[in-house]
Design a protein around this motif. Structure first.
Motif, PDB file in Angstrom:
ATOM      1  N   LEU A  99       0.831  -1.245   0.087  1.00  0.00           N
ATOM      2  CA  LEU A  99      -0.158   0.023  -0.101  1.00  0.00           C
ATOM      3  C   LEU A  99       0.854   1.346  -0.032  1.00  0.00           C
ATOM      4  CD1 LEU A  99      -2.773   1.630   0.404  1.00  0.00           C
ATOM      5  CD2 LEU A  99      -2.284   1.291   2.791  1.00  0.00           C
ATOM      6  N   TRP A 100       1.707   1.336   1.054  1.00  0.00           N
ATOM      7  CA  TRP A 100       2.429   2.485   1.121  1.00  0.00           C
ATOM      8  C   TRP A 100       3.565   2.586  -0.034  1.00  0.00           C
ATOM      9  CZ3 TRP A 100       0.522   6.376   3.701  1.00  0.00           C
ATOM     10  CH2 TRP A 100      -0.662   6.002   4.486  1.00  0.00           C
ATOM     11  N   THR A 101       4.139   1.822  -0.368  1.00  0.00           N
ATOM     12  CA  THR A 101       4.933   1.968  -1.471  1.00  0.00           C
ATOM     13  C   THR A 101       4.114   2.298  -2.796  1.00  0.00           C
ATOM     14  OG1 THR A 101       6.438  -0.255  -0.904  1.00  0.00           O
ATOM     15  CG2 THR A 101       6.370   0.563  -3.237  1.00  0.00           C
ATOM     16  N   GLY A 102       3.028   1.922  -3.064  1.00  0.00           N
ATOM     17  CA  GLY A 102       2.230   2.363  -3.913  1.00  0.00           C
ATOM     18  C   GLY A 102       1.888   3.750  -3.892  1.00  0.00           C
ATOM     19  N   LEU A 103       1.350   4.379  -2.695  1.00  0.00           N
ATOM     20  CA  LEU A 103       0.962   5.300  -2.479  1.00  0.00           C
ATOM     21  C   LEU A 103       2.167   6.460  -2.609  1.00  0.00           C
ATOM     22  CD1 LEU A 103      -1.652   5.095   0.618  1.00  0.00           C
ATOM     23  CD2 LEU A 103      -2.066   5.674  -1.740  1.00  0.00           C
ATOM     24  N   ILE A 104       3.274   6.207  -2.153  1.00  0.00           N
ATOM     25  CA  ILE A 104       4.402   7.240  -1.933  1.00  0.00           C
ATOM     26  C   ILE A 104       4.808   7.359  -3.396  1.00  0.00           C
ATOM     27  CG2 ILE A 104       6.685   7.490  -1.185  1.00  0.00           C
ATOM     28  CD1 ILE A 104       5.803   6.081   1.442  1.00  0.00           C
ATOM     29  N   LEU A 105       5.194   6.122  -4.153  1.00  0.00           N
ATOM     30  CA  LEU A 105       5.573   6.102  -5.509  1.00  0.00           C
ATOM     31  C   LEU A 105       4.806   6.368  -6.654  1.00  0.00           C
ATOM     32  CD1 LEU A 105       8.595   3.655  -4.859  1.00  0.00           C
ATOM     33  CD2 LEU A 105       8.470   5.979  -4.581  1.00  0.00           C
ATOM     34  N   CYS A 106       3.403   6.594  -6.173  1.00  0.00           N
ATOM     35  CA  CYS A 106       2.554   6.599  -7.403  1.00  0.00           C
ATOM     36  C   CYS A 106       2.568   7.537  -8.536  1.00  0.00           C
ATOM     37  CB  CYS A 106       1.039   6.594  -6.970  1.00  0.00           C
ATOM     38  SG  CYS A 106       0.486   8.202  -6.077  1.00  0.00           S
ATOM     39  N   LEU A 107       3.053   8.779  -8.116  1.00  0.00           N
ATOM     40  CA  LEU A 107       3.284   9.946  -9.292  1.00  0.00           C
ATOM     41  C   LEU A 107       4.415   9.563 -10.118  1.00  0.00           C
ATOM     42  CD1 LEU A 107       2.296  13.154  -7.104  1.00  0.00           C
ATOM     43  CD2 LEU A 107       1.023  11.887  -9.132  1.00  0.00           C
ATOM     44  N   PRO A 108       5.598   9.249  -9.582  1.00  0.00           N
ATOM     45  CA  PRO A 108       6.764   8.950 -10.565  1.00  0.00           C
ATOM     46  C   PRO A 108       6.603   7.531 -11.326  1.00  0.00           C
ATOM     47  CG  PRO A 108       7.384   8.383  -8.258  1.00  0.00           C
ATOM     48  CD  PRO A 108       6.192   9.222  -8.273  1.00  0.00           C
ATOM     49  N   LEU A 109       5.859   6.779 -10.586  1.00  0.00           N
ATOM     50  CA  LEU A 109       5.518   5.151 -11.284  1.00  0.00           C
ATOM     51  C   LEU A 109       4.362   5.712 -12.577  1.00  0.00           C
ATOM     52  CD1 LEU A 109       5.163   2.617  -8.532  1.00  0.00           C
ATOM     53  CD2 LEU A 109       7.363   3.388 -10.061  1.00  0.00           C
ATOM     54  N   VAL A 110       3.537   6.343 -12.145  1.00  0.00           N
ATOM     55  CA  VAL A 110       2.501   6.628 -13.432  1.00  0.00           C
ATOM     56  C   VAL A 110       3.338   7.749 -14.497  1.00  0.00           C
ATOM     57  CG1 VAL A 110       0.638   8.471 -13.818  1.00  0.00           C
ATOM     58  CG2 VAL A 110       0.582   6.796 -12.131  1.00  0.00           C
ATOM     59  N   MET A 111       4.135   8.549 -14.170  1.00  0.00           N
ATOM     60  CA  MET A 111       5.173   9.198 -15.100  1.00  0.00           C
ATOM     61  C   MET A 111       5.703   8.150 -16.043  1.00  0.00           C
ATOM     62  SD  MET A 111       8.354   9.841 -15.988  1.00  0.00           S
ATOM     63  CE  MET A 111       9.139   9.722 -14.365  1.00  0.00           C
ATOM     64  N   LEU A 112       6.213   7.018 -15.460  1.00  0.00           N
ATOM     65  CA  LEU A 112       7.147   6.191 -16.067  1.00  0.00           C
ATOM     66  C   LEU A 112       6.207   5.380 -17.056  1.00  0.00           C
ATOM     67  CD1 LEU A 112       9.536   4.026 -13.934  1.00  0.00           C
ATOM     68  CD2 LEU A 112      10.167   5.592 -15.886  1.00  0.00           C
ATOM     69  N   GLY A 113       5.124   5.100 -16.576  1.00  0.00           N
ATOM     70  CA  GLY A 113       4.011   4.316 -17.489  1.00  0.00           C
ATOM     71  C   GLY A 113       3.716   5.035 -18.592  1.00  0.00           C
ATOM     72  N   ILE A 114       3.110   6.268 -18.280  1.00  0.00           N
ATOM     73  CA  ILE A 114       2.511   7.065 -19.590  1.00  0.00           C
ATOM     74  C   ILE A 114       3.452   7.458 -20.555  1.00  0.00           C
ATOM     75  CG2 ILE A 114       1.673   9.311 -20.085  1.00  0.00           C
ATOM     76  CD1 ILE A 114       0.161   9.329 -17.227  1.00  0.00           C
ATOM     77  N   THR A 115       4.907   7.603 -20.086  1.00  0.00           N
ATOM     78  CA  THR A 115       5.932   8.252 -21.029  1.00  0.00           C
ATOM     79  C   THR A 115       6.359   7.005 -21.750  1.00  0.00           C
ATOM     80  OG1 THR A 115       7.885   8.085 -19.249  1.00  0.00           O
ATOM     81  CG2 THR A 115       6.874  10.219 -19.626  1.00  0.00           C
ATOM     82  N   GLY A 116       6.387   5.684 -21.026  1.00  0.00           N
ATOM     83  CA  GLY A 116       6.706   4.337 -21.826  1.00  0.00           C
ATOM     84  C   GLY A 116       5.693   4.237 -22.970  1.00  0.00           C
ATOM     85  N   SER A 117       4.570   4.461 -22.591  1.00  0.00           N
ATOM     86  CA  SER A 117       3.398   4.099 -23.660  1.00  0.00           C
ATOM     87  C   SER A 117       3.370   5.330 -24.933  1.00  0.00           C
ATOM     88  CB  SER A 117       2.232   4.264 -23.061  1.00  0.00           C
ATOM     89  OG  SER A 117       1.708   3.140 -22.084  1.00  0.00           O
ATOM     90  N   ILE A 118       3.896   6.400 -24.651  1.00  0.00           N
ATOM     91  CA  ILE A 118       3.917   7.313 -25.583  1.00  0.00           C
ATOM     92  C   ILE A 118       5.217   6.918 -26.584  1.00  0.00           C
ATOM     93  CG2 ILE A 118       4.888   9.518 -25.947  1.00  0.00           C
ATOM     94  CD1 ILE A 118       3.402  10.482 -23.503  1.00  0.00           C
ATOM     95  N   LEU A 119       6.311   6.492 -25.819  1.00  0.00           N
ATOM     96  CA  LEU A 119       7.483   6.067 -26.609  1.00  0.00           C
ATOM     97  C   LEU A 119       7.195   4.925 -27.417  1.00  0.00           C
ATOM     98  CD1 LEU A 119      10.306   6.805 -24.200  1.00  0.00           C
ATOM     99  CD2 LEU A 119       9.690   8.226 -26.049  1.00  0.00           C
ATOM    100  N   VAL A 120       6.358   4.111 -27.004  1.00  0.00           N
ATOM    101  CA  VAL A 120       6.363   2.701 -27.896  1.00  0.00           C
ATOM    102  C   VAL A 120       5.461   3.250 -29.143  1.00  0.00           C
ATOM    103  CG1 VAL A 120       4.733   0.670 -28.059  1.00  0.00           C
ATOM    104  CG2 VAL A 120       6.171   1.446 -25.946  1.00  0.00           C
ATOM    105  N   LEU A 121       4.650   4.148 -28.943  1.00  0.00           N
ATOM    106  CA  LEU A 121       4.030   4.767 -30.144  1.00  0.00           C
ATOM    107  C   LEU A 121       4.496   5.744 -30.787  1.00  0.00           C
ATOM    108  CD1 LEU A 121       0.140   3.937 -29.409  1.00  0.00           C
ATOM    109  CD2 LEU A 121       1.773   2.172 -30.696  1.00  0.00           C
ATOM    110  N   GLU A 122       5.611   5.738 -30.533  1.00  0.00           N
ATOM    111  CA  GLU A 122       6.516   7.347 -31.095  1.00  0.00           C
ATOM    112  C   GLU A 122       6.059   7.627 -32.668  1.00  0.00           C
ATOM    113  OE1 GLU A 122      10.783   9.255 -31.348  1.00  0.00           O
ATOM    114  OE2 GLU A 122      10.190   7.708 -30.299  1.00  0.00           O
TER     115      GLU A 122
END
Length: 419
Positions: free
Chosen positions: A23-46
């Motif tokens: 729970l707390w790993t996800g809550l504390i790191l949710c913003l940088p992990l969301v950033m990694l996911g979204i930027t990764g998806s963008i790059l896959v479909l660059e």
């Protein structure tokens, strides 16, 4: 002697501790992990995004036979900005595209990486004073392989997608620490995946329900079902993409770990050669001819001139039937002895070498066709979904707990007043 019944798994201390860590790993790191996911998806479909936005440049290239690599390097050297020199050369994988020449920081005279003739520019024994220079790529030149005209250029940081790439790769931090931060975020993703699987593991008789979202579910139940069902259906792709990302951040560490289990060479390592005093090294065109001849039917894809006289040329070749993004063969050529010193061919890789060679394509959604590409794209949507459903569960449970505490306090206050 009294017999104490074993506590259900979800009441055990270790399980509650694991839930709290998850729970707390996800809550504390949710913003940088969301950033990694979204930027990764963008790059896959660059490429698709460039086509959609009209951002993909078009080049008016001359028709005809391509010039030799030595001429392309010479053209790049003449056009390179002061303080830079041509390095890695990538040939287009289809007609109508320019050659890409990566620029590196210029080295002191006698140690040039991209001499026009392609050979090491320093005779053995020559001494040059140490000189600090920036490391890493310094930009890119795009060259018409027929006319040798420079048709485009790019410097680090150019454009929105380049910024997205830097954010995904190193948090916009150019030194090694940025990539390490990204690597540790990948480790956190792996930990969340493993702990999530343990927490999700259903009790007997609940397996079917654990893979689905209950019809009409609302509130905590809806978010819990979404979190669990999406997580288990996507677990394999999530773990593969996360592990490959960690490998790209810590290739030496994970490479050594994989090699300890499945013997493998370091496929990133340069090959050393022995300079011959008084000898004239092969030029780059002779090196290319030598390399292509050892793998009949392969297509030249890249050439990396040596940075120092004691390094071999690195020539990348795509075997017949090669899929875009899949590992390519690499031929190392000794320009002093005029011979091939090593061939790294994916067909002959050991299991460990195959695992390591595929990490970058797996992470980028390449080499395995359109289905894999879209699966990797969707894996980037998972962190935002997990962040929303996980945070919602925590918030709704917290809200319900506060309401229950308030009711209990009111009941106690009423009982005390009645006495």
């Amino acid at each position: 002697m009294a017999i104490t019944a074993a506590k259900p798994q979800r009441q055990r201390l270790w399980f509650r501790t694991l839930q709290n860590i998850h729970l707390w790993t996800g809550l504390i790191l949710c913003l940088p992990l969301v950033m990694l996911g979204i930027t990764g998806s963008i790059l896959v479909l660059e490429d698709e995004l460039r086509d959609l936005t009209g951002d993909r440049p078009t080049y008016a290239l001359e028709a005809g036979a391509a010039k030799p690599i030595s001429a392309i390097l010479a053209a790049a050297k003449g056009a390179a900005p002061t303080g830079t020199q041509p390095g890695f050369v990538t040939l287009p994988d289809e007609p109508g595209k320019p050659v890409t020449v990566r620029l590196t920081a210029a080295r002191p005279p006698g140690g040039e990486r991209g001499a026009p003739q392609g050979g090491p520019g320093q005779q053995p024994g020559a001494q040059t004073p140490p000189q600090a220079a920036p490391q890493g790529p310094m930009g890119v030149l795009l060259i018409d392989p027929v006319s040798l005209a420079v048709v485009g250029s790019q410097t680090p940081g150019d454009g929105f997608l380049r910024t997205v790439h830097m954010l995904h790769a190193n948090f916009l931090i150019r030194d090694r620490s940025g990539r390490e931060i990204i690597g540790w975020l990948g480790v956190a993703m792996l930990a969340l995946g493993v702990s999530g699987l343990i927490i999700w593991w259903p009790r007997p008789g609940r397996w079917k329900a654990a893979f689905t979202v209950k019809a009409g579910a609302r509130g905590v139940r809806l978010h819990r079902d979404l979190h669990g069902a999406v997580g288990i259906w996507s677990l394999v792709i999530f773990m593969v993409v996360s592990f490959s990302g960690v490998y790209l951040a810590f290739p030496q560490t994970l490479g050594d770990g994989v090699s300890a289990i499945f013997p493998a060479r370091d496929l990133r390592a340069q090959v050393s050669v022995e300079p011959v005093k008084g000898a004239k090294p092969l030029d780059v065109d002779q090196v290319v001819e030598l390399a292509v001849n050892v793998l009949p039917g392969a297509t030249l894809r890249s050439v990396s001139p040596p940075a120092r006289p004691n390094q071999a040329y690195r020539v990348g070749l795509a075997p017949a039937g090669h899929s875009h993004g899949a590992p390519m063969a690499t031929v190392f050529v000794d320009p002093w002895a005029a011979r091939v010193v090593e061939i790294r061919d994916p067909v002959r890789y050991s299991l460990g070498e195959t695992l390591l060679a595929w990490q970058r394509p797996l992470h980028a959604g390449e080499g395995l066709g359109a289905l894999w590409k879209w699966l990797v794209f969707l894996s980037g949507v998972l962190p935002p979904l997990f962040a929303v459903t996980g945070t919602a569960m925590w918030w709704l449970k917290r809200k319900a707990r506060k309401a229950k505490d308030a009711e209990r306090a009111a009941a106690l206050a009423g009982a005390a007043a009645a006495e």
